[in-house]
Design a protein around this motif. Structure first.
Motif, PDB file in Angstrom:
ATOM      1  N   VAL A  12       0.859  -1.182   0.000  1.00 49.65           N
ATOM      2  CA  VAL A  12       0.000   0.000   0.000  1.00 49.65           C
ATOM      3  C   VAL A  12       0.895   1.232   0.000  1.00 49.65           C
ATOM      4  CG1 VAL A  12      -1.859   1.213   1.175  1.00 49.65           C
ATOM      5  CG2 VAL A  12      -1.726  -1.297   1.282  1.00 49.65           C
ATOM      6  N   SER A  13       0.618   2.188  -0.911  1.00 46.22           N
ATOM      7  CA  SER A  13       1.437   3.398  -0.986  1.00 46.22           C
ATOM      8  C   SER A  13       0.577   4.576  -1.396  1.00 46.22           C
ATOM      9  CB  SER A  13       2.575   3.218  -1.998  1.00 46.22           C
ATOM     10  OG  SER A  13       2.051   2.985  -3.299  1.00 46.22           O
ATOM     11  N   ARG A  14       0.949   5.745  -0.889  1.00 50.10           N
ATOM     12  CA  ARG A  14       0.306   6.985  -1.298  1.00 50.10           C
ATOM     13  C   ARG A  14       0.992   7.498  -2.562  1.00 50.10           C
ATOM     14  NH1 ARG A  14      -0.056  11.086   3.643  1.00 50.10           N
ATOM     15  NH2 ARG A  14      -0.963  12.308   1.951  1.00 50.10           N
ATOM     16  N   GLN A  15       0.223   8.081  -3.487  1.00 49.50           N
ATOM     17  CA  GLN A  15       0.742   8.599  -4.743  1.00 49.50           C
ATOM     18  C   GLN A  15       0.626  10.123  -4.768  1.00 49.50           C
ATOM     19  OE1 GLN A  15       1.744   5.203  -5.035  1.00 49.50           O
ATOM     20  NE2 GLN A  15       2.036   6.116  -7.076  1.00 49.50           N
ATOM     21  N   SER A  16       1.464  10.750  -5.598  1.00 54.28           N
ATOM     22  CA  SER A  16       1.483  12.211  -5.649  1.00 54.28           C
ATOM     23  C   SER A  16       0.183  12.779  -6.192  1.00 54.28           C
ATOM     24  CB  SER A  16       2.655  12.688  -6.513  1.00 54.28           C
ATOM     25  OG  SER A  16       2.516  12.203  -7.850  1.00 54.28           O
ATOM     26  N   GLY A  17      -0.567  11.986  -6.956  1.00 48.59           N
ATOM     27  CA  GLY A  17      -1.844  12.467  -7.487  1.00 48.59           C
ATOM     28  C   GLY A  17      -2.965  12.456  -6.483  1.00 48.59           C
ATOM     29  N   GLY A  18      -2.675  12.066  -5.242  1.00 44.08           N
ATOM     30  CA  GLY A  18      -3.696  12.090  -4.198  1.00 44.08           C
ATOM     31  C   GLY A  18      -4.404  10.773  -4.004  1.00 44.08           C
ATOM     32  N   GLY A  19      -3.952   9.672  -4.633  1.00 35.37           N
ATOM     33  CA  GLY A  19      -4.614   8.388  -4.494  1.00 35.37           C
ATOM     34  C   GLY A  19      -3.845   7.437  -3.600  1.00 35.37           C
ATOM     35  N   LEU A  20      -4.512   6.337  -3.244  1.00 37.16           N
ATOM     36  CA  LEU A  20      -3.919   5.269  -2.442  1.00 37.16           C
ATOM     37  C   LEU A  20      -3.858   4.024  -3.331  1.00 37.16           C
ATOM     38  CD1 LEU A  20      -2.986   4.441   0.475  1.00 37.16           C
ATOM     39  CD2 LEU A  20      -5.300   3.515   0.755  1.00 37.16           C
ATOM     40  N   ARG A  21      -2.653   3.579  -3.657  1.00 41.56           N
ATOM     41  CA  ARG A  21      -2.490   2.415  -4.533  1.00 41.56           C
ATOM     42  C   ARG A  21      -2.262   1.168  -3.686  1.00 41.56           C
ATOM     43  NH1 ARG A  21      -2.213   1.009  -9.544  1.00 41.56           N
ATOM     44  NH2 ARG A  21      -2.363   3.191 -10.241  1.00 41.56           N
ATOM     45  N   GLN A  22      -3.046   0.124  -3.994  1.00 41.92           N
ATOM     46  CA  GLN A  22      -2.901  -1.173  -3.321  1.00 41.92           C
ATOM     47  C   GLN A  22      -2.601  -2.220  -4.398  1.00 41.92           C
ATOM     48  OE1 GLN A  22      -5.955  -1.779  -0.068  1.00 41.92           O
ATOM     49  NE2 GLN A  22      -6.929  -0.092  -1.180  1.00 41.92           N
ATOM     50  N   THR A  23      -1.470  -2.885  -4.237  1.00 41.58           N
ATOM     51  CA  THR A  23      -0.992  -3.843  -5.244  1.00 41.58           C
ATOM     52  C   THR A  23      -0.811  -5.193  -4.587  1.00 41.58           C
ATOM     53  OG1 THR A  23       0.175  -2.045  -6.370  1.00 41.58           O
ATOM     54  CG2 THR A  23       0.761  -4.288  -6.990  1.00 41.58           C
TER      55      THR A  23
END
Length: 557
Positions: free
Chosen positions: A163-174
């Motif tokens: 789980v990581s925060r992205q610069s575009g304001g989203g939360l990415r879960q891989t």
């Protein structure tokens, strides 16, 4: 050739990062509005030629898993591309990867298909780059870029969620299973000013857990820790600074609440890398240091990790860009390879030329040394020759005489061949007895031979001598013989002589056989004498045989 910059495109806009030496500069944001796009166009006008990677951090990236027949490697790529085009009809940006083979049945290949189903978010930015001829190296998925970071994150479980925060304001879960990417989703986060980020992140993680517990989903994981450890989902949340500490406190409070409800223990919040926890928070600065990025500028988003993977030594291969989009970059790489090859050839030619020049100088020096030695030996030879007593002939002339004598001796022959030839023929004529024989060798097949027993020689039939040929040699024998016993039948005697001549002429090495006289001369030039009623006492005749002889090598002089 390594990239110089990376553009991270999201719904919020574009963020540019630059590599300057060993430093990574940025972020430099461009908004998704008209002003941001105009500023980006001016920026490209100033720096159009730098090799560029694009990271597509968009919500519209979808993942599916399918099985395809197992085929040969050179056919597999085309089959997977066709299956991806069928799974996402009309999509321009497609990707397919092989995950492995089914354990039973036909053992088909398990493949992961993905696509950016709505490319509108990328279209405007890519069009500006295409218009200015920017060499695009690839369009990459942040989910696929997460796979090379698993070791640095410390993710060692069978089922992993990063789980990581992205610069575009989203939360990415891989999600990964067995180290292979299975799917990824990008969820929206509230604005930082609204607060409550920690609880929102935990809620998204729980939502993903519930999705994975449902049968038939991609990962199909067990729901609780009571199952086998291989079914447990290990969650690794990447953060830094104050958000990192806030997440740790939120996880501790969440675990305490869970313990109070069901009385079970939890490894939540444990940051020990040797014991994988169900949910743990990992510092982005630690991951960056393990990946070779020495400096972390304090941000809580993970974009710089993806950028570092693309600008470091060997970036991952292109994921989504079409062949037309990366054509300029490919042509540049081919041109660079040709220049490098030309440089290598030029250097090799220079080295070879230098070696040849050095060998030429060495050869000239060696030739000069040999000339000096030859002059010295010539002087010594002339001095020694002057000290010798005088001789009636020069050494060169003596050498010629000795060579001629040796050649003549080698050319001398003996009558063995002629006698053997006569003996073989006379074996069939027991009444013929040879009385005398003369023999000689010559390069003339018609050379006269003295009559046996006197000095008379036969005359040359042709009346002239044939041209001299030192490569030919002949042995001529002239012999006289009689037929005994003789009963006075001259006709039978003459027939015997002629049959003997034919027998002597039959072998291949015979030049010619000539009858010089018969027991009874019947020609008009001879007188026929005798008494009627008497019997002749003998029948004599004379014959010549000429054989071709081999010339020894070196005796033609």
């Amino acid at each position: 050739m390594a990239a110089r910059r990376v553009f991270v495109i999201s719904g919020a806009g574009l963020v540019a990062y630059h590599r300057h030496g060993s430093k990574l500069l940025g972020p430099f944001p461009f908004g998704a509005d008209e002003d941001g796009r105009a500023e980006f166009a001016r920026y490209l006008d100033r720096f159009p030629d730098e090799i560029t990677h694009v990271v597509a951090d968009v919500v519209e990236e979808e993942f599916r898993e399918e099985t395809v027949p197992h085929v040969l490697a050179w056919e597999r790529g085309a089959l997977m591309r066709a299956r991806a085009a069928r799974a996402f009809p009309g999509a321009r940006y497609l990707h397919a990867a092989r995950l492995g083979r089914e354990p039973d049945g036909r053992r088909d290949d398990r493949v992961r298909l993905s696509a950016i189903t709505r490319p509108e978010t990328l279209a405007g930015w890519l069009a500006a780059m295409e218009e200015r001829g920017v060499p695009l190296a690839g369009i990459h998925s942040p989910a696929m870029l997460t796979a090379p970071m698993l070791k640095a994150v410390g993710a060692v479980g069978e089922h992993v969620l990063v789980v990581s925060r992205q610069s575009g304001g989203g939360l990415r879960q891989t999600c990964f299973r067995g180290g292979k990417l299975r799917f990824s989703r990008l969820a929206a986060l509230p604005h930082p000013a609204a607060g409550g980020h920690e609880s929102h992140i935990l809620a998204e993680i729980e939502r993903t857990r519930r999705y994975l517990r449902n049968p038939g989903n991609l990962a199909n994981l067990a729901s609780r820790g009571s199952g086998a450890s291989g079914d447990r989902l290990d969650v690794h949340v990447l953060s830094h600074g104050a958000p990192l500490e806030g997440l740790r406190r939120a996880l501790a409070a969440h675990d305490a609440d869970v313990n109070a409800k069901d009385g079970t223990g939890s490894a939540g919040g444990n940051d020990d890398e040797d014991t994988p926890a169900r949910c743990r928070v990992v510092d982005l600065a630690t991951v960056a240091r393990r990946l070779g990025l020495r400096r972390w500028d304090g941000e809580a988003s993970a974009d710089r990790l993806f950028v570092h993977l693309l600008v470091a030594g060997h970036p991952p291969r292109n994921h989504y860009a079409t062949p037309d989009q990366i054509r300029r970059h490919s042509a540049g790489r081919i041109g660079l390879a040709l220049k490098a090859g030309s440089a290598v050839i030029a250097v090799g030619a220079g080295l070879f030329g230098g070696v040849v020049a050095l060998e030429g100088v060495a050869a000239r020096g060696h030739a000069d040394t040999l000339a000096v030695h030859a002059t010295l030996y010539e002087r010594r030879y002339r001095a020694a020759q002057a000290a010798l007593p005088s001789t009636p002939a020069e050494p060169v002339e003596l050498e010629r005489v000795v060579s001629a004598v040796n050649a003549r001796q080698r050319r001398q022959a003996d009558p063995v061949d002629v006698l053997a030839h006569l003996s073989q023929a006379l074996a069939d004529f027991p009444r013929v007895h040879i009385e005398a024989l003369s023999w000689r060798t010559s390069d003339d097949p018609e050379a006269p031979v003295s009559a046996p027993g006197d000095d008379r020689t036969e005359t040359r039939p042709s009346g002239h001598r044939p041209p001299h040929d030192s490569r030919r040699q002949f042995q001529a024998a002239r012999f006289s013989a009689r037929i005994e016993p003789f009963d006075g039948d001259y006709r039978a005697a003459i027939d015997t002589v002629r049959r003997l001549a034919d027998a002597l002429a039959a072998p291949s090495g015979v030049e010619h056989v000539r009858i010089l006289s018969l027991p009874l001369e019947l020609g008009s030039e001879h007188a026929l004498t005798g008494a009627a009623g008497t019997t002749g006492e003998d029948a004599t005749f004379e014959m010549r045989v000429t054989l071709r002889a081999d010339v020894p090598d070196g005796t033609e002089t």
